[in-house]
Design a protein around this motif. Structure first.
Motif, PDB file in Angstrom:
ATOM      1  N   LEU A  17       0.697 -24.869   7.770  1.00  0.00           N
ATOM      2  CA  LEU A  17       0.286 -23.893   8.774  1.00  0.00           C
ATOM      3  C   LEU A  17      -1.033 -23.232   8.373  1.00  0.00           C
ATOM      4  CD1 LEU A  17       3.738 -22.094   9.283  1.00  0.00           C
ATOM      5  CD2 LEU A  17       2.931 -24.244  10.287  1.00  0.00           C
ATOM      6  N   GLY A  18      -1.799 -22.833   9.370  1.00  0.00           N
ATOM      7  CA  GLY A  18      -3.049 -22.127   9.130  1.00  0.00           C
ATOM      8  C   GLY A  18      -3.406 -21.230  10.298  1.00  0.00           C
ATOM      9  N   LEU A  19      -4.436 -20.428  10.125  1.00  0.00           N
ATOM     10  CA  LEU A  19      -4.882 -19.558  11.207  1.00  0.00           C
ATOM     11  C   LEU A  19      -5.396 -20.395  12.381  1.00  0.00           C
ATOM     12  CD1 LEU A  19      -6.774 -16.837   9.123  1.00  0.00           C
ATOM     13  CD2 LEU A  19      -4.568 -16.586  10.266  1.00  0.00           C
ATOM     14  N   PRO A  20      -5.325 -19.856  13.593  1.00  0.00           N
ATOM     15  CA  PRO A  20      -5.802 -20.608  14.763  1.00  0.00           C
ATOM     16  C   PRO A  20      -7.245 -21.084  14.596  1.00  0.00           C
ATOM     17  CG  PRO A  20      -4.577 -18.678  15.471  1.00  0.00           C
ATOM     18  CD  PRO A  20      -4.725 -18.557  13.973  1.00  0.00           C
ATOM     19  N   GLY A  21      -7.471 -22.354  14.897  1.00  0.00           N
ATOM     20  CA  GLY A  21      -8.813 -22.923  14.824  1.00  0.00           C
ATOM     21  C   GLY A  21      -9.186 -23.498  13.478  1.00  0.00           C
ATOM     22  N   VAL A  22      -8.347 -23.302  12.454  1.00  0.00           N
ATOM     23  CA  VAL A  22      -8.657 -23.806  11.109  1.00  0.00           C
ATOM     24  C   VAL A  22      -8.218 -25.260  11.000  1.00  0.00           C
ATOM     25  CG1 VAL A  22      -8.093 -23.573   8.653  1.00  0.00           C
ATOM     26  CG2 VAL A  22      -8.519 -21.532  10.030  1.00  0.00           C
ATOM     27  N   ARG A  23      -9.037 -26.085  10.346  1.00  0.00           N
ATOM     28  CA  ARG A  23      -8.677 -27.460  10.036  1.00  0.00           C
ATOM     29  C   ARG A  23      -8.145 -27.539   8.607  1.00  0.00           C
ATOM     30  NH1 ARG A  23     -12.576 -30.568   9.376  1.00  0.00           N
ATOM     31  NH2 ARG A  23     -14.228 -28.986   9.241  1.00  0.00           N
ATOM     32  N   LYS A  24      -7.226 -28.464   8.355  1.00  0.00           N
ATOM     33  CA  LYS A  24      -6.604 -28.522   7.028  1.00  0.00           C
ATOM     34  C   LYS A  24      -7.625 -28.844   5.937  1.00  0.00           C
ATOM     35  CE  LYS A  24      -4.988 -33.336   7.430  1.00  0.00           C
ATOM     36  NZ  LYS A  24      -3.782 -34.211   7.393  1.00  0.00           N
ATOM     37  N   GLU A  25      -8.727 -29.511   6.296  1.00  0.00           N
ATOM     38  CA  GLU A  25      -9.760 -29.811   5.294  1.00  0.00           C
ATOM     39  C   GLU A  25     -10.475 -28.553   4.816  1.00  0.00           C
ATOM     40  OE1 GLU A  25      -8.669 -33.321   7.506  1.00  0.00           O
ATOM     41  OE2 GLU A  25      -9.417 -31.368   8.192  1.00  0.00           O
ATOM     42  N   GLU A  26     -10.367 -27.451   5.563  1.00  0.00           N
ATOM     43  CA  GLU A  26     -11.015 -26.199   5.170  1.00  0.00           C
ATOM     44  C   GLU A  26     -10.198 -25.405   4.152  1.00  0.00           C
ATOM     45  OE1 GLU A  26     -12.523 -23.807   8.480  1.00  0.00           O
ATOM     46  OE2 GLU A  26     -12.087 -25.496   9.817  1.00  0.00           O
ATOM     47  N   LEU A  27      -8.964 -25.759   3.950  1.00  0.00           N
ATOM     48  CA  LEU A  27      -8.082 -24.980   3.086  1.00  0.00           C
ATOM     49  C   LEU A  27      -8.451 -25.158   1.613  1.00  0.00           C
ATOM     50  CD1 LEU A  27      -4.618 -25.676   4.754  1.00  0.00           C
ATOM     51  CD2 LEU A  27      -6.161 -23.732   5.129  1.00  0.00           C
ATOM     52  N   LYS A  28      -8.431 -24.040   0.902  1.00  0.00           N
ATOM     53  CA  LYS A  28      -8.676 -24.055  -0.541  1.00  0.00           C
ATOM     54  C   LYS A  28      -7.429 -23.679  -1.331  1.00  0.00           C
ATOM     55  CE  LYS A  28     -13.620 -22.985  -0.179  1.00  0.00           C
ATOM     56  NZ  LYS A  28     -14.704 -22.028  -0.562  1.00  0.00           N
ATOM     57  N   ARG A  29      -6.474 -23.025  -0.679  1.00  0.00           N
ATOM     58  CA  ARG A  29      -5.212 -22.662  -1.325  1.00  0.00           C
ATOM     59  C   ARG A  29      -4.092 -22.720  -0.292  1.00  0.00           C
ATOM     60  NH1 ARG A  29      -8.414 -18.360  -1.143  1.00  0.00           N
ATOM     61  NH2 ARG A  29      -9.045 -18.705  -3.288  1.00  0.00           N
ATOM     62  N   VAL A  30      -2.883 -22.981  -0.793  1.00  0.00           N
ATOM     63  CA  VAL A  30      -1.692 -23.050   0.060  1.00  0.00           C
ATOM     64  C   VAL A  30      -0.591 -22.217  -0.574  1.00  0.00           C
ATOM     65  CG1 VAL A  30       0.133 -24.545   0.984  1.00  0.00           C
ATOM     66  CG2 VAL A  30      -2.250 -25.310   1.028  1.00  0.00           C
ATOM     67  N   VAL A  31       0.044 -21.374   0.238  1.00  0.00           N
ATOM     68  CA  VAL A  31       1.082 -20.459  -0.224  1.00  0.00           C
ATOM     69  C   VAL A  31       2.439 -20.938   0.278  1.00  0.00           C
ATOM     70  CG1 VAL A  31       1.851 -18.050  -0.286  1.00  0.00           C
ATOM     71  CG2 VAL A  31      -0.591 -18.580  -0.010  1.00  0.00           C
ATOM     72  N   SER A  32       3.454 -20.893  -0.591  1.00  0.00           N
ATOM     73  CA  SER A  32       4.821 -21.195  -0.160  1.00  0.00           C
ATOM     74  C   SER A  32       5.780 -20.947  -1.319  1.00  0.00           C
ATOM     75  CB  SER A  32       4.956 -22.638   0.337  1.00  0.00           C
ATOM     76  OG  SER A  32       6.170 -22.816   1.026  1.00  0.00           O
ATOM     77  N   HIS A  33       7.068 -21.129  -1.036  1.00  0.00           N
ATOM     78  CA  HIS A  33       8.086 -21.052  -2.093  1.00  0.00           C
ATOM     79  C   HIS A  33       7.827 -22.188  -3.093  1.00  0.00           C
ATOM     80  CE1 HIS A  33      12.020 -21.364  -4.054  1.00  0.00           C
ATOM     81  NE2 HIS A  33      12.217 -20.114  -3.662  1.00  0.00           N
ATOM     82  N   PRO A  34       8.034 -21.943  -4.393  1.00  0.00           N
ATOM     83  CA  PRO A  34       7.761 -22.985  -5.392  1.00  0.00           C
ATOM     84  C   PRO A  34       8.465 -24.309  -5.105  1.00  0.00           C
ATOM     85  CG  PRO A  34       8.085 -20.884  -6.481  1.00  0.00           C
ATOM     86  CD  PRO A  34       8.377 -20.649  -5.032  1.00  0.00           C
ATOM     87  N   GLN A  35       9.697 -24.270  -4.599  1.00  0.00           N
ATOM     88  CA  GLN A  35      10.383 -25.521  -4.292  1.00  0.00           C
ATOM     89  C   GLN A  35       9.708 -26.264  -3.151  1.00  0.00           C
ATOM     90  OE1 GLN A  35      14.574 -25.688  -3.708  1.00  0.00           O
ATOM     91  NE2 GLN A  35      15.075 -25.047  -5.787  1.00  0.00           N
ATOM     92  N   ALA A  36       9.249 -25.525  -2.136  1.00  0.00           N
ATOM     93  CA  ALA A  36       8.556 -26.167  -1.013  1.00  0.00           C
ATOM     94  C   ALA A  36       7.249 -26.798  -1.492  1.00  0.00           C
ATOM     95  CB  ALA A  36       8.289 -25.152   0.092  1.00  0.00           C
ATOM     96  N   LEU A  37       6.545 -26.105  -2.374  1.00  0.00           N
ATOM     97  CA  LEU A  37       5.308 -26.666  -2.920  1.00  0.00           C
ATOM     98  C   LEU A  37       5.595 -27.955  -3.691  1.00  0.00           C
ATOM     99  CD1 LEU A  37       3.620 -23.372  -4.210  1.00  0.00           C
ATOM    100  CD2 LEU A  37       2.954 -24.702  -2.186  1.00  0.00           C
ATOM    101  N   ALA A  38       6.688 -27.940  -4.480  1.00  0.00           N
ATOM    102  CA  ALA A  38       7.042 -29.126  -5.259  1.00  0.00           C
ATOM    103  C   ALA A  38       7.458 -30.281  -4.362  1.00  0.00           C
ATOM    104  CB  ALA A  38       8.169 -28.785  -6.233  1.00  0.00           C
ATOM    105  N   GLN A  39       8.023 -29.972  -3.207  1.00  0.00           N
ATOM    106  CA  GLN A  39       8.487 -31.012  -2.295  1.00  0.00           C
ATOM    107  C   GLN A  39       7.364 -31.598  -1.447  1.00  0.00           C
ATOM    108  OE1 GLN A  39      11.665 -29.119  -0.108  1.00  0.00           O
ATOM    109  NE2 GLN A  39      12.863 -28.756  -1.961  1.00  0.00           N
TER     110      GLN A  39
END
Length: 403
Positions: free
Chosen positions: A203-225
Motif C-alpha cells: 500500500l502507498g499514498l494515492p498517486g505513488v508508484r511502488k518504484e518510488e518507495l524507499k521504506r516499507v512498514v509492517s508487522h515483522p512476520q508480514a515483512l518476513a513473508q
C-alpha cells in the motif's frame, strides 16, 4: 452452561492394562501398551460413566476467575465463580470506549454490556487480519479493537464483549506462543476456529508508484513473508506492532516514499492505493484463529469437531509415547501438538549417582485432536490419558473450520 466432565474407570479389567481403578484412588501411573490391544477395547466397553467435572490445582499461581472444563486429579476444593459481581447495565458504559481507540488494560475494569449484537474483541486496530477473521466468523458482529492479546481475554471475562478472536498459528510463521500461555492464565473456552487466507498487499499514498518507495512498514512476520518482493524493491524494512497500524501510519504521516504491507481492507479504511496484491512469498499463507467465550459449546456429532487439551506428564521413560498412543489406539487423528515449558517450575533437577545433577525441562503439551467429546472414543482417550498425567485440562470442544 459448563460441560460435564468424565467420571473415569470403575472396571474390574482396568488393572490388567496397568490403569488405576477409581476405587483405589489415582495410585496407578503407567499404562502397559505392550499388552493385547483387544483387551483395551473390551475394557472400554464395560467402564464409562460419562465425564464428571472435578476441580484441579491451577498451573498458574493466579486465582481462577471463571469456571473451566477440565479433567484432573482432585484438589483441595472447587473454585469459586468470581464473576458474580459483574452486572450488565449498558447505561453505565462509557460510550467512547467502543468508538475508535483500542481497549487498553485500564479499560477492562469498565462495566459490561448486554447489547443485542454480538461483540467480538480482537487484537489490533480496524483493518487488521484479526478483524477480518472476526467478521468471517460473525459477519454482522460489532468488532472491538484491543491493544494487546491479554486485554482481549480480559474483555471477555469481564463481560465487556461476548467473544474474542485471536490468532494461534500461521502456516508460514508458526505458532503464536503468547496466546498458548494466555489460554492457561485465563479461564475462557475455545468455542470455534477460523482459518483465514492471508493476502498481503503493498500500500502507498494515492498517486505513488511502488518504484518510488524507499521504506516499507509492517508487522515483522508480514515483512518476513514478503521477502522476495521487498528484495526486488530494495527498500528499508520498518517494523510495526500490526499490519493495519502500519497502514494507518503511512496514511497519517503522508510520506510519499514510505509504503505499508497490509490487507486490501486496510487500504480502503485508510485511503491508500494498492500498489500490488498478493505479494507474499507463499500463496498458501493461512492463519488460524481461535474463538474464545465464557461458556463452552455443547459438543455434538452432527459435524466434524475438534478438541483442544493441555496436560503435563509424570516422569518416566516413554511416557510421551504412551500419552500419544491413547489417541492412536482409538483411531483419533492428532492435528496439532505444541510444547511449552511450565512457567512455575521450568526446570526439574534429577540426581545422578555418578555424574552429579542434570536439569531437564518440565513441559506442558497442547494437543488438538479431531473428535468430539460426545463420542465415547474421545471420552475413553481422555480417561486413559489421565491415568499417567499430572495435569489435564480441556480447553474446548468446537466445530472445525473446514472452509
Amino acid at each position: 452452561m459448563a460441560l460435564k466432565g468424565v467420571s473415569i474407570w470403575s472396571c474390574s479389567q482396568a488393572p490388567q492394562l496397568g490403569v488405576a481403578n477409581s476405587h483405589s484412588g489415582n495410585s496407578g501411573k503407567i499404562v502397559n501398551l505392550r499388552g493385547d490391544f483387544g483387551k483395551c477395547r473390551k475394557w472400554e466397553c464395560c467402564c464409562l460413566d460419562v465425564l464428571a467435572q472435578r476441580a484441579t490445582t491451577p498451573v498458574e499461581d493466579e486465582k481462577p476467575t471463571m469456571p473451566m472444563v477440565e479433567i484432573s486429579r482432585p484438589s483441595d476444593g472447587a473454585h469459586e465463580n468470581d464473576s458474580k459481581g459483574f452486572h450488565k447495565d449498558l447505561n453505565l458504559l462509557p460510550s467512547e470506549l467502543y468508538l475508535s481507540e483500542p481497549l487498553t488494560a485500564n479499560d477492562v475494569s469498565s462495566p459490561p454490556s448486554d447489547g443485542s449484537k454480538v461483540r467480538v474483541a480482537y487484537q489490533g486496530i480496524p483493518g487488521a487480519y484479526s478483524e477480518d477473521a472476526a467478521l468471517k466468523a460473525y459477519p454482522k458482529c460489532e468488532t472491538v479493537p484491543c491493544d494487546e492479546f491479554e486485554v482481549a481475554f480480559k474483555a471477555v471475562e469481564l463481560w465487556i464483549v461476548d467473544k474474542a478472536v485471536l490468532p494461534i498459528e500461521n502456516s508460514v510463521g508458526g505458532s503464536i506462543h503468547r496466546n498458548y500461555d494466555l489460554l492457561l492464565r485465563h479461564r475462557l473456552h475455545i468455542v470455534g476456529e477460523v482459518q483465514l487466507q492471508v493476502n498481503h498487499c503493498l500500500l502507498g499514498l494515492p498517486g505513488v508508484r511502488k518504484e518510488e518507495l524507499k521504506r516499507v512498514v509492517s508487522h515483522p512476520q508480514a515483512l518476513a513473508q514478503c521477502e522476495v518482493m521487498l528484495n526486488n524493491l530494495n527498500v528499508i524494512r520498518v517494523g510495526s506492532p500490526d499490519t493495519a497500524g502500519a497502514a494507518q501510519t503511512v496514511a497519517s504521516n503522508g510520506i510519499r516514499d514510505t509504503g505499508a504491507i497490509a490487507s486490501a481492507r486496510a487500504a480502503k479504511l485508510y485511503g491508500l492505493d494498492m500498489l500490488a496484491e498478493n505479494v507474499q512469498d507463499d500463496d498458501e499463507n493461512i492463519s488460524r484463529f481461535l474463538i474464545l467465550a465464557r461458556e463452552p459449546v455443547i459438543p455434538g456429532t452432527d459435524r466434524r469437531y475438534k478438541t483442544s487439551i493441555v496436560f503435563s506428564l509424570e516422569e518416566g521413560p516413554g511416557v510421551l509415547f504412551k500419552a500419544l498412543a491413547v489417541f492412536a489406539l482409538r483411531d483419533i487423528n492428532l492435528s496439532k501438538i505444541e510444547s511449552r515449558p511450565q512457567l512455575q517450575r521450568p526446570l526439574r533437577v534429577v540426581d545422578d549417582s555418578n555424574q552429579g545433577r542434570a536439569k531437564y525441562f518440565d513441559y506442558l503439551f497442547f494437543i488438538d485432536f479431531e473428535a468430539s467429546l460426545a463420542e465415547p472414543r474421545a471420552q475413553f482417550a481422555l480417561g486413559h490419558l489421565q491415568e499417567f498425567s499430572s495435569f489435564l485440562r480441556v480447553l474446548g470442544c468446537y466445530p472445525m473450520d473446514t472452509v
